[in-house]
Motif scaffolding. Structure first.
Motif, PDB file in Angstrom:
ATOM      1  N   ASP A 170       3.594   0.937   0.049  1.00 28.66           N
ATOM      2  CA  ASP A 170       2.299   1.366  -0.497  1.00 28.66           C
ATOM      3  C   ASP A 170       2.197   2.883  -0.508  1.00 28.66           C
ATOM      4  O   ASP A 170       1.688   3.476  -1.462  1.00 28.66           O
ATOM      5  CB  ASP A 170       1.144   0.776   0.323  1.00 28.66           C
ATOM      6  N   LEU A 171       2.669   3.505   0.551  1.00 33.53           N
ATOM      7  CA  LEU A 171       2.653   4.968   0.639  1.00 33.53           C
ATOM      8  C   LEU A 171       3.526   5.576  -0.451  1.00 33.53           C
ATOM      9  O   LEU A 171       3.122   6.552  -1.109  1.00 33.53           O
ATOM     10  CB  LEU A 171       3.121   5.421   2.020  1.00 33.53           C
ATOM     11  N   ASP A 172       4.697   5.009  -0.682  1.00 36.51           N
ATOM     12  CA  ASP A 172       5.577   5.504  -1.738  1.00 36.51           C
ATOM     13  C   ASP A 172       4.909   5.400  -3.109  1.00 36.51           C
ATOM     14  O   ASP A 172       4.980   6.331  -3.915  1.00 36.51           O
ATOM     15  CB  ASP A 172       6.896   4.721  -1.755  1.00 36.51           C
ATOM     16  N   ARG A 173       4.242   4.264  -3.372  1.00 33.03           N
ATOM     17  CA  ARG A 173       3.545   4.101  -4.655  1.00 33.03           C
ATOM     18  C   ARG A 173       2.414   5.110  -4.797  1.00 33.03           C
ATOM     19  O   ARG A 173       2.208   5.687  -5.869  1.00 33.03           O
ATOM     20  CB  ARG A 173       3.007   2.675  -4.801  1.00 33.03           C
ATOM     21  N   ALA A 174       1.677   5.321  -3.719  1.00 33.69           N
ATOM     22  CA  ALA A 174       0.567   6.280  -3.766  1.00 33.69           C
ATOM     23  C   ALA A 174       1.082   7.699  -4.023  1.00 33.69           C
ATOM     24  O   ALA A 174       0.495   8.442  -4.815  1.00 33.69           O
ATOM     25  CB  ALA A 174      -0.227   6.236  -2.461  1.00 33.69           C
ATOM     26  N   GLU A 175       2.184   8.070  -3.380  1.00 38.22           N
ATOM     27  CA  GLU A 175       2.759   9.400  -3.593  1.00 38.22           C
ATOM     28  C   GLU A 175       3.259   9.556  -5.023  1.00 38.22           C
ATOM     29  O   GLU A 175       3.115  10.619  -5.640  1.00 38.22           O
ATOM     30  CB  GLU A 175       3.889   9.657  -2.599  1.00 38.22           C
ATOM     31  N   GLU A 176       3.820   8.474  -5.562  1.00 41.28           N
ATOM     32  CA  GLU A 176       4.272   8.513  -6.951  1.00 41.28           C
ATOM     33  C   GLU A 176       3.092   8.732  -7.896  1.00 41.28           C
ATOM     34  O   GLU A 176       3.179   9.495  -8.853  1.00 41.28           O
ATOM     35  CB  GLU A 176       4.994   7.213  -7.295  1.00 41.28           C
ATOM     36  N   ARG A 177       1.975   8.083  -7.604  1.00 41.41           N
ATOM     37  CA  ARG A 177       0.777   8.278  -8.431  1.00 41.41           C
ATOM     38  C   ARG A 177       0.262   9.713  -8.343  1.00 41.41           C
ATOM     39  O   ARG A 177      -0.186  10.280  -9.334  1.00 41.41           O
ATOM     40  CB  ARG A 177      -0.323   7.305  -8.029  1.00 41.41           C
ATOM     41  N   VAL A 178       0.327  10.292  -7.146  1.00 43.95           N
ATOM     42  CA  VAL A 178      -0.099  11.690  -6.991  1.00 43.95           C
ATOM     43  C   VAL A 178       0.783  12.597  -7.846  1.00 43.95           C
ATOM     44  O   VAL A 178       0.291  13.463  -8.568  1.00 43.95           O
ATOM     45  CB  VAL A 178      -0.050  12.122  -5.504  1.00 43.95           C
TER      46      VAL A 178
END
Length: 78
Positions: free
Chosen positions: A59-67
């Protein structure tokens, strides 16, 4: 370690049924049974925590990708 304890419990139970020494070995048998159950529960909880941690990292990786995508889109819009 768990397998060793389970083998000892099986051996103890077999011995008790032959000799009838429940008074002598009963407390050890009871404690071993509780230890096995507690260890299995702890192993399940550790596995659940491990899987939860893995999902959190994903989830953290996906959120960072969105940022990063948001910043890229912002820069492109300027």
């Amino acid at each position: 370690m768990l397998e060793y304890l389970e083998a000892k419990v099986a051996l103890l139970v077999a011995m008790l049924s032959r000799r009838g020494e429940y008074d002598r070995y009963g407390p050890a048998l009871q404690e071993a049974g509780l230890a096995i159950a507690e260890l299995r529960q702890a192993q399940r909880e550790a596995q659940d925590a491990k899987e939860g941690y893995k999902r959190a990292l994903e989830d953290l990786d996906r959120a960072e990708e969105r940022v990063h995508n948001a910043i890229r889109l912002w820069d492109e819009a300027e």
